[in-house]
Design an enzyme around this catalytic site. Structure first.
Site, PDB file in Angstrom:
ATOM      1  N   LYS A 108       0.885  -1.165   0.000  1.00 55.17           N
ATOM      2  CA  LYS A 108       0.000   0.000   0.000  1.00 55.17           C
ATOM      3  C   LYS A 108       0.923   1.215   0.000  1.00 55.17           C
ATOM      4  CE  LYS A 108      -2.326   3.253   1.822  1.00 55.17           C
ATOM      5  NZ  LYS A 108      -1.872   4.581   1.352  1.00 55.17           N
ATOM      6  N   SER A 161       4.407   7.982   9.859  1.00 50.13           N
ATOM      7  CA  SER A 161       4.346   8.814  11.061  1.00 50.13           C
ATOM      8  C   SER A 161       4.179   7.965  12.317  1.00 50.13           C
ATOM      9  CB  SER A 161       3.175   9.788  10.949  1.00 50.13           C
ATOM     10  OG  SER A 161       1.964   9.084  10.934  1.00 50.13           O
ATOM     11  N   GLY A 207       1.733   4.764  13.081  1.00 52.72           N
ATOM     12  CA  GLY A 207       2.450   3.590  13.588  1.00 52.72           C
ATOM     13  C   GLY A 207       1.841   3.072  14.880  1.00 52.72           C
ATOM     14  N   GLU A 242       8.997   1.702  11.159  1.00 52.65           N
ATOM     15  CA  GLU A 242      10.048   2.720  11.026  1.00 52.65           C
ATOM     16  C   GLU A 242       9.345   4.058  11.096  1.00 52.65           C
ATOM     17  OE1 GLU A 242      13.070   2.030  11.052  1.00 52.65           O
ATOM     18  OE2 GLU A 242      13.325   0.041  10.169  1.00 52.65           O
ATOM     19  N   CYS A 294      13.205  10.784   7.445  1.00 52.40           N
ATOM     20  CA  CYS A 294      13.011  10.401   8.847  1.00 52.40           C
ATOM     21  C   CYS A 294      14.285  10.633   9.638  1.00 52.40           C
ATOM     22  CB  CYS A 294      12.549   8.952   8.930  1.00 52.40           C
ATOM     23  SG  CYS A 294      13.476   7.832   7.899  1.00 52.40           S
ATOM     24  N   GLU A 313       8.591  16.373  15.375  1.00 49.78           N
ATOM     25  CA  GLU A 313       9.114  16.211  14.016  1.00 49.78           C
ATOM     26  C   GLU A 313       8.419  17.182  13.066  1.00 49.78           C
ATOM     27  OE1 GLU A 313       8.175  12.549  11.782  1.00 49.78           O
ATOM     28  OE2 GLU A 313      10.321  12.448  11.340  1.00 49.78           O
TER      29      GLU A 313
HETATM   30  P1  NAI Z   1       1.186   8.608   7.463  1.00 47.85           P
HETATM   31  O1  NAI Z   1       1.856   7.879   8.567  1.00 47.85           O
HETATM   32  O2  NAI Z   1      -0.225   8.988   7.660  1.00 47.85           O
HETATM   33  O3  NAI Z   1       1.238   7.753   6.114  1.00 47.85           O
HETATM   34  C1  NAI Z   1       2.165   6.745   5.835  1.00 47.85           C
HETATM   35  C2  NAI Z   1       1.443   5.608   5.118  1.00 47.85           C
HETATM   36  O4  NAI Z   1       0.478   5.038   5.985  1.00 47.85           O
HETATM   37  C3  NAI Z   1       0.660   6.058   3.878  1.00 47.85           C
HETATM   38  O5  NAI Z   1       0.740   5.060   2.902  1.00 47.85           O
HETATM   39  C4  NAI Z   1      -0.747   6.176   4.409  1.00 47.85           C
HETATM   40  O6  NAI Z   1      -1.739   6.072   3.426  1.00 47.85           O
HETATM   41  C5  NAI Z   1      -0.809   5.020   5.369  1.00 47.85           C
HETATM   42  N1  NAI Z   1      -1.826   5.129   6.410  1.00 47.85           N
HETATM   43  C6  NAI Z   1      -2.362   6.252   6.941  1.00 47.85           C
HETATM   44  N2  NAI Z   1      -3.262   5.933   7.881  1.00 47.85           N
HETATM   45  C7  NAI Z   1      -3.304   4.584   7.955  1.00 47.85           C
HETATM   46  C8  NAI Z   1      -4.039   3.645   8.756  1.00 47.85           C
HETATM   47  N3  NAI Z   1      -4.896   4.022   9.668  1.00 47.85           N
HETATM   48  N4  NAI Z   1      -3.809   2.325   8.571  1.00 47.85           N
HETATM   49  C9  NAI Z   1      -2.903   1.917   7.665  1.00 47.85           C
HETATM   50  N5  NAI Z   1      -2.204   2.739   6.875  1.00 47.85           N
HETATM   51  C10 NAI Z   1      -2.384   4.073   7.017  1.00 47.85           C
HETATM   52  O7  NAI Z   1       2.087   9.856   7.112  1.00 47.85           O
HETATM   53  P2  NAI Z   1       1.715  11.120   6.194  1.00 47.85           P
HETATM   54  O8  NAI Z   1       0.303  11.573   6.481  1.00 47.85           O
HETATM   55  O9  NAI Z   1       2.046  10.819   4.807  1.00 47.85           O
HETATM   56  O10 NAI Z   1       2.731  12.185   6.794  1.00 47.85           O
HETATM   57  C11 NAI Z   1       2.452  12.769   8.061  1.00 47.85           C
HETATM   58  C12 NAI Z   1       3.707  12.962   8.854  1.00 47.85           C
HETATM   59  O11 NAI Z   1       4.379  11.740   9.047  1.00 47.85           O
HETATM   60  C13 NAI Z   1       4.751  13.852   8.213  1.00 47.85           C
HETATM   61  O12 NAI Z   1       4.503  15.177   8.481  1.00 47.85           O
HETATM   62  C14 NAI Z   1       6.015  13.370   8.853  1.00 47.85           C
HETATM   63  O13 NAI Z   1       6.220  14.051  10.066  1.00 47.85           O
HETATM   64  C15 NAI Z   1       5.777  11.924   9.127  1.00 47.85           C
HETATM   65  N6  NAI Z   1       6.407  11.034   8.138  1.00 47.85           N
HETATM   66  C16 NAI Z   1       7.450  10.286   8.523  1.00 47.85           C
HETATM   67  C17 NAI Z   1       8.078   9.477   7.617  1.00 47.85           C
HETATM   68  C18 NAI Z   1       9.243   8.644   7.968  1.00 47.85           C
HETATM   69  O14 NAI Z   1      10.017   8.286   7.106  1.00 47.85           O
HETATM   70  N7  NAI Z   1       9.418   8.269   9.207  1.00 47.85           N
HETATM   71  C19 NAI Z   1       7.662   9.413   6.226  1.00 47.85           C
HETATM   72  C20 NAI Z   1       6.508  10.207   5.926  1.00 47.85           C
HETATM   73  C21 NAI Z   1       5.923  10.989   6.862  1.00 47.85           C
END
Ligand code: NAI
Ligand code: MG
Length: 488
Positions: free
Chosen positions: A175, A229, A233, A250, A284, A381
């Site tokens: 996904k 995020s 997580g 991660e 990250c 972050e």
């Molecule tokens: P997110 O954690 O919401 O999304 C990451 C993935 O999880 C996407 O594919 C999303 O569709 C999916 N997702 C979202 N909600 C879910 C759920 N309930 N169940 C399963 N999958 C789900 O992160 P987002 O909205 O893209 O970015 C928000 C913040 O996260 C950023 O501002 C940043 O601070 C952080 N982030 C951290 C990353 C890292 O590498 N550690 C990468 C991207 C974002």
């Protein structure tokens, strides 16, 4: 606009209910492609296909050596298509072509390394403390793996998951982020070309609530591997706990980059800039907290400003561009809001602090000094080009400030004192410590977080273990039957 259907059971298909959503080019802020908007029915179809492929048919019957060969073939195809794939990534997430090009050229190594490892997974013969038994262990793949990825380095972070998962013999349902789904679908074409059996690799595109959530909770999914995020997580971790699923996470970071007075300051300035302004801070492992020893604070800041001011913002496709746009509109707003938070908390704005005057989602490289450890700008972050500078006196101070965080993903230490380098590396609570460098990663070296930065490790030999489970087999070779009411 080009339309991208999803990839289930070896074929490209529209969503069950025929819906689509737009994906944007962050440089123009305009939509450039449409992607199938999946839902529960698509997730169910993909997971069932993956489960079938895991249990029977060509993948299940393949030897580990044959699996490894397929993975290496995929690596070759990625190498041949690296430039093309990098351009899709840039179009969808706005990172520099230089950065995505380098990532994509490196990507085949994950498939070569884990492809090579596939047939080197061995159980053990246990020299038992009991006579009359032969006891050995088998390493067996977990089953269907759900891989959920973010938008910042879409294919690289995906490779970290699928290369060891497939090497272990699992099957996967991916996904990708709703902001950067295209490259995973382009990768699916290469899976087809390499000759992977249907159902081994599936991509269901769409939103977190509509695709991610039903995927995590699907009873046939045995492991979830997630990068994103900490908020998401945490939810995923709870859902996996309720169903006793394996999970690796991660998550984010607020990584300290620590410069001691005895450091090579020019190298450290380079490292500080690379830590926070490369990829517009959307990594990250961003070195978003710069800890400077007080004696060199002012001189260092002067050098840092001089270099940061020259950073060239622009079209990520152009070779001379150094800082590209923010990937999503929401992230752009989030970064700007943290700049206001930092100002309100009393941090001193030294550079940037506003949107860059151009189209697309650009934020100027931003530097705050006089940041105190308890400020939100030192704790939360941002995931953007915003650097917080904190001052410290002694090694103990540096350790205390560095560890005063819920996160623990990466850390940089800049010093020419070898003893101090080792002491700091031991005392810092982080999954990766870089000494006199920053932001180095390899398929061979374990990567992951301490504390709220995550669970489990990707990369390195042990990564494959997290897609396997161990079975202990006991064979009676002549032990007496004995008393049925006592332990044998
Ligand atoms: P997110 O954690 O919401 O999304 C990451 C993935 O999880 C996407 O594919 C999303 O569709 C999916 N997702 C979202 N909600 C879910 C759920 N309930 N169940 C399963 N999958 C789900 O992160 P987002 O909205 O893209 O970015 C928000 C913040 O996260 C950023 O501002 C940043 O601070 C952080 N982030 C951290 C990353 C890292 O590498 N550690 C990468 C991207 C974002
Ligand atoms: Mg996009």
């Amino acid at each position: 606009m080009k339309q991208y259907p999803m990839f289930i059971d070896g074929a490209f298909d529209n969503a069950a209910d025929g819906r689509w959503f737009e994906t944007h080019n962050p440089y123009t802020g305009q939509p450039w492609a449409e992607v199938a908007r999946g839902g529960t029915a698509d997730v169910d179809r993909a997971v069932r296909a993956a489960d079938r492929a895991f249990r029977s048919g060509p993948w299940a019957e393949m030897t580990a050596t044959q699996r490894g060969a397929l993975l290496r073939k995929l690596g070759d195809l990625i190498a041949e298509n690296a430039d093309r794939l990098a351009e899709f990534e840039v179009q969808d997430n706005g990172k520099l072509l230089a950065e995505m090009g380098a990532q994509l050229k490196y990507l085949p190594q994950w498939f070569y390394y884990f492809g090579g490892l596939a047939d080197k997974v061995e159980g053990a013969v246990i020299p038992l403390d009991k006579k009359g038994y032969f006891n050995y262990t088998r390493k067996e793949p977990l089953g269907v793996v759900a891989a959920i990825t973010p938008w910042n380095s879409p294919l690289m972070l995906l490779a970290w998951k699928i290369a060891p998962a497939l090497a272990a013999g699992c099957t996967v349902v991916v996904k990708p982020s709703e902001f950067t789904s295209v490259s995973a679908l382009e990768l699916a074409v290469l899976f087809q070309d390499a000759g992977f059996p249907p159902g081994v690799f599936n991509v269901v595109t769409g939103f977190g609530g509509e695709v991610g959530s039903p995927l995590v909770t699907h009873p046939l999914v045995k492991k979830v591997t997630f990068t994103g995020s900490d908020a998401t997580g945490r939810v995923i971790n709870q859902q996996c706990a309720a169903q006793f699923k394996h999970v690796s996470l991660e998550l984010g970071g607020k990584s300290p980059n620590i410069v001691f007075e005895d450091a090579n300051l020019d190298d450290a300035v380079n490292g500080a800039v690379s830590g926070i302004f490369a990829a517009s801070g959307q990594t990250c492992i961003a070195g978003s907290r710069l800890l400077l020893q007080e004696d060199i604070h002012d001189a260092f800041v002067e050098k840092l400003l001089a270099l940061a001011k020259t950073a060239k913002l622009g079209n990520p496709m152009e070779a001379t561009t150094q800082v590209g746009p923010i990937t999503t509109a929401a992230q752009y707003e989030k970064v700007l809001s943290y700049i206001e938070i930092a100002k309100a908390e009393g941090a001193t704005l030294l550079l940037g602090g506003k949107p860059a005057s151009r189209s697309g989602w650009f934020v100027e490289p931003t530097i705050f000094s006089d940041v105190e450890p308890k400020m939100r700008i030192a704790q939360e972050e941002v995931f953007g080009p915003v650097l917080s500078i904190l001052k410290f006196r002694t090694e103990d101070d540096a350790v205390a400030i560095a560890n005063d965080s819920c996160y623990g993903l990466g850390a940089g230490v800049w010093t020419r004192d070898i003893g101090r380098a080792f002491r700091m590396s031991e005392r810092i609570q982080a999954g990766t410590v870089w000494v006199n460098t920053y932001r180095a990663v390899s398929f061979m070296s374990p990567f992951g977080g301490y504390k709220d930065s995550g669970l489990g490790r990707e990369n390195g030999l042990s990564a494959i273990e997290s897609y396997l489970q161990t079975k202990s087999v006991w064979v009676n070779t002549g032990a007496p039957t004995g008393n049925p009411f006592t332990i044998r």
